[in-house]
Write a protein that holds these residues in place. Structure first.
Motif, PDB file in Angstrom:
ATOM      1  N   LEU A   2       0.846  -1.189   0.000  1.00 34.44           N
ATOM      2  CA  LEU A   2       0.000   0.000   0.000  1.00 34.44           C
ATOM      3  C   LEU A   2       0.882   1.238   0.000  1.00 34.44           C
ATOM      4  O   LEU A   2       1.649   1.469   0.929  1.00 34.44           O
ATOM      5  N   ALA A   3       0.761   2.042  -1.065  1.00 33.80           N
ATOM      6  CA  ALA A   3       1.591   3.236  -1.216  1.00 33.80           C
ATOM      7  C   ALA A   3       0.932   4.477  -0.659  1.00 33.80           C
ATOM      8  O   ALA A   3       1.625   5.393  -0.184  1.00 33.80           O
ATOM      9  N   ALA A   4      -0.396   4.551  -0.707  1.00 32.95           N
ATOM     10  CA  ALA A   4      -1.108   5.741  -0.251  1.00 32.95           C
ATOM     11  C   ALA A   4      -2.595   5.435  -0.191  1.00 32.95           C
ATOM     12  O   ALA A   4      -3.071   4.467  -0.792  1.00 32.95           O
ATOM     13  N   ALA A   5      -3.310   6.266   0.541  1.00 33.48           N
ATOM     14  CA  ALA A   5      -4.761   6.124   0.615  1.00 33.48           C
ATOM     15  C   ALA A   5      -5.395   7.497   0.792  1.00 33.48           C
ATOM     16  O   ALA A   5      -4.821   8.380   1.428  1.00 33.48           O
ATOM     17  N   ALA A   6      -6.563   7.653   0.207  1.00 34.23           N
ATOM     18  CA  ALA A   6      -7.385   8.839   0.422  1.00 34.23           C
ATOM     19  C   ALA A   6      -8.723   8.372   0.968  1.00 34.23           C
ATOM     20  O   ALA A   6      -9.302   7.405   0.461  1.00 34.23           O
ATOM     21  N   VAL A   7      -9.188   9.013   2.003  1.00 33.91           N
ATOM     22  CA  VAL A   7     -10.472   8.684   2.610  1.00 33.91           C
ATOM     23  C   VAL A   7     -11.426   9.838   2.338  1.00 33.91           C
ATOM     24  O   VAL A   7     -11.111  11.000   2.649  1.00 33.91           O
ATOM     25  N   CYS A   8     -12.576   9.547   1.749  1.00 41.80           N
ATOM     26  CA  CYS A   8     -13.570  10.564   1.424  1.00 41.80           C
ATOM     27  C   CYS A   8     -14.964  10.037   1.770  1.00 41.80           C
ATOM     28  O   CYS A   8     -15.192   8.829   1.734  1.00 41.80           O
ATOM     29  N   PRO A   9     -15.906  10.923   2.056  1.00 41.52           N
ATOM     30  CA  PRO A   9     -17.287  10.474   2.240  1.00 41.52           C
ATOM     31  C   PRO A   9     -17.923  10.222   0.878  1.00 41.52           C
ATOM     32  O   PRO A   9     -17.339  10.550  -0.166  1.00 41.52           O
ATOM     33  N   CYS A  10     -19.115   9.655   0.873  1.00 42.95           N
ATOM     34  CA  CYS A  10     -19.714   9.314  -0.418  1.00 42.95           C
ATOM     35  C   CYS A  10     -21.189   9.692  -0.540  1.00 42.95           C
ATOM     36  O   CYS A  10     -21.972   8.932  -1.135  1.00 42.95           O
ATOM     37  N   PRO A  11     -21.607  10.847  -0.035  1.00 41.86           N
ATOM     38  CA  PRO A  11     -22.995  11.246  -0.282  1.00 41.86           C
ATOM     39  C   PRO A  11     -23.163  11.653  -1.741  1.00 41.86           C
ATOM     40  O   PRO A  11     -22.309  12.354  -2.294  1.00 41.86           O
ATOM     41  N   PRO A  12     -24.234  11.248  -2.414  1.00 43.93           N
ATOM     42  CA  PRO A  12     -24.461  11.718  -3.775  1.00 43.93           C
ATOM     43  C   PRO A  12     -24.473  13.242  -3.890  1.00 43.93           C
ATOM     44  O   PRO A  12     -24.202  13.789  -4.963  1.00 43.93           O
ATOM     45  N   GLU A  42       0.461  11.772  -6.238  1.00 47.76           N
ATOM     46  CA  GLU A  42       1.864  12.022  -5.909  1.00 47.76           C
ATOM     47  C   GLU A  42       2.592  10.752  -5.506  1.00 47.76           C
ATOM     48  O   GLU A  42       3.826  10.663  -5.621  1.00 47.76           O
ATOM     49  N   ALA A  43       1.858   9.745  -5.040  1.00 49.85           N
ATOM     50  CA  ALA A  43       2.479   8.469  -4.642  1.00 49.85           C
ATOM     51  C   ALA A  43       2.868   7.608  -5.846  1.00 49.85           C
ATOM     52  O   ALA A  43       3.553   6.604  -5.673  1.00 49.85           O
ATOM     53  N   ARG A  44       2.430   7.989  -7.038  1.00 48.95           N
ATOM     54  CA  ARG A  44       2.741   7.253  -8.277  1.00 48.95           C
ATOM     55  C   ARG A  44       2.428   5.765  -8.151  1.00 48.95           C
ATOM     56  O   ARG A  44       3.298   4.904  -8.351  1.00 48.95           O
ATOM     57  N   PRO A  45       1.168   5.438  -7.876  1.00 51.13           N
ATOM     58  CA  PRO A  45       0.808   4.019  -7.729  1.00 51.13           C
ATOM     59  C   PRO A  45       0.736   3.311  -9.070  1.00 51.13           C
ATOM     60  O   PRO A  45       0.614   3.928 -10.132  1.00 51.13           O
ATOM     61  N   ASP A  46       0.810   1.992  -9.007  1.00 48.38           N
ATOM     62  CA  ASP A  46       0.639   1.155 -10.191  1.00 48.38           C
ATOM     63  C   ASP A  46      -0.834   0.872 -10.466  1.00 48.38           C
ATOM     64  O   ASP A  46      -1.218   0.570 -11.596  1.00 48.38           O
ATOM     65  N   THR A 142       0.036  -0.078  -4.666  1.00 42.55           N
ATOM     66  CA  THR A 142      -1.421   0.060  -4.671  1.00 42.55           C
ATOM     67  C   THR A 142      -1.836   1.303  -3.899  1.00 42.55           C
ATOM     68  O   THR A 142      -1.302   1.583  -2.821  1.00 42.55           O
ATOM     69  N   ALA A 143      -2.776   2.046  -4.452  1.00 41.91           N
ATOM     70  CA  ALA A 143      -3.393   3.165  -3.749  1.00 41.91           C
ATOM     71  C   ALA A 143      -4.867   2.845  -3.563  1.00 41.91           C
ATOM     72  O   ALA A 143      -5.474   2.144  -4.374  1.00 41.91           O
ATOM     73  N   TRP A 236      -3.420   9.568   3.490  1.00 43.64           N
ATOM     74  CA  TRP A 236      -2.361   8.749   4.077  1.00 43.64           C
ATOM     75  C   TRP A 236      -1.260   8.558   3.040  1.00 43.64           C
ATOM     76  O   TRP A 236      -1.513   8.201   1.904  1.00 43.64           O
ATOM     77  N   SER A 237      -0.022   8.809   3.450  1.00 40.33           N
ATOM     78  CA  SER A 237       1.099   8.611   2.518  1.00 40.33           C
ATOM     79  C   SER A 237       2.360   8.307   3.319  1.00 40.33           C
ATOM     80  O   SER A 237       2.374   8.440   4.539  1.00 40.33           O
TER      81      SER A 237
END
Length: 237
Positions: A2-12, A42-46, A142-143, A236-237
């Motif tokens: 795991l190279a990075a993660a972004a956490v976001c909410p998902c309301p339409p 920026e993490a340049r994931p595959d 992986t991101a 997360w990075s």
């Protein structure tokens, strides 16, 4: 890995045409989501896995090109997951992943291939940890774009009305997401999460399983409860 993660909410409502006259109220939330996606690029994931809540107790994968739509929410907006054209025969995305597909398209994502994974809101914590470990296995960088809302019971006008346990639950989740605290995320109570309407619990615990031992640092970019629902953005990075 795991190279990075972004956490976001998902309301339409994140989609401006769905929000209509209320679109400006969530402008800061959209900006925070864009900043979190910048961290992923920026993490340049595959590869990028868009991970969000779905039905049931296990996972449902979605290939690149899976279609989604906001038409059920009153907006003539269609999206495609990580591809300019729909994949023939692909099942439609659940609402959470449609929001993810829209966020990526709005961001102009082109950093790497994209796939989707819906995790049932009833998925047990141990199974979430296993799914996360599977996502992070192997040498590919992986991101994760992790979608999920906090409690839906923060005020009397919230979808789930007011539950006094909702704010403390959200505070714990926000602190864990901001600190990239995988142990705290893994320890979130699935029963309490269900009772306060926190659909993000299972995706967050998949993230915890994927990030265990990865040494990522976290930053909380947004922590508010418009409409009585807890929305968090973290990078997360």
């Amino acid at each position: 890995m795991l190279a990075a993660a972004a956490v976001c909410p998902c309301p339409p409502l994140l989609q401006p045409q769905v929000a209509a006259g209320a679109a400006a109220e969530l402008a800061a939330l959209r900006e925070s989501c864009a900043a979190a996606l910048d961290t992923l690029a920026e993490a340049r994931p595959d590869r990028l896995v868009v991970l969000g809540p779905g039905a049931g107790e296990d996972r449902t994968p979605y290939p690149p090109g899976a279609p989604g739509s906001f038409r059920g929410f009153g907006a003539a907006v269609d999206v495609v997951l990580g591809s300019p054209a729909p994949a023939p025969g692909a099942a439609p995305l659940p609402a959470s992943l449609a929001v993810g597909a829209w966020l990526l398209a709005d961001h102009g994502w082109a950093a790497c291939p994209v796939e989707g994974l819906a995790v049932g809101t009833g998925c047990p914590p141990g199974r979430c940890a296993e799914l996360g470990a599977e996502l992070a296995a192997g040498p590919a960088r992986t991101a994760l774009l992790v979608l999920g809302d906090g409690s839906a019971c923060r005020t009397v006008k919230a979808p789930g009305y007011l539950d006094e346990r909702a704010a403390p639950f959200d505070a714990l989740a926000a602190e864990a997401l901001g600190a990239a605290d995988t142990a705290a995320l893994a320890g979130l109570d699935p029963v309490l999460a269900e009772e306060v309407g926190a659909a993000g619990r299972a995706p967050w615990q998949v993230l915890a399983g994927a990030a265990a031992g990865a040494g990522l640092a976290g930053k909380l970019l947004y922590d508010e409860a418009p409409y009585g629902v807890g929305y968090f953005v973290a990078a997360w990075s």
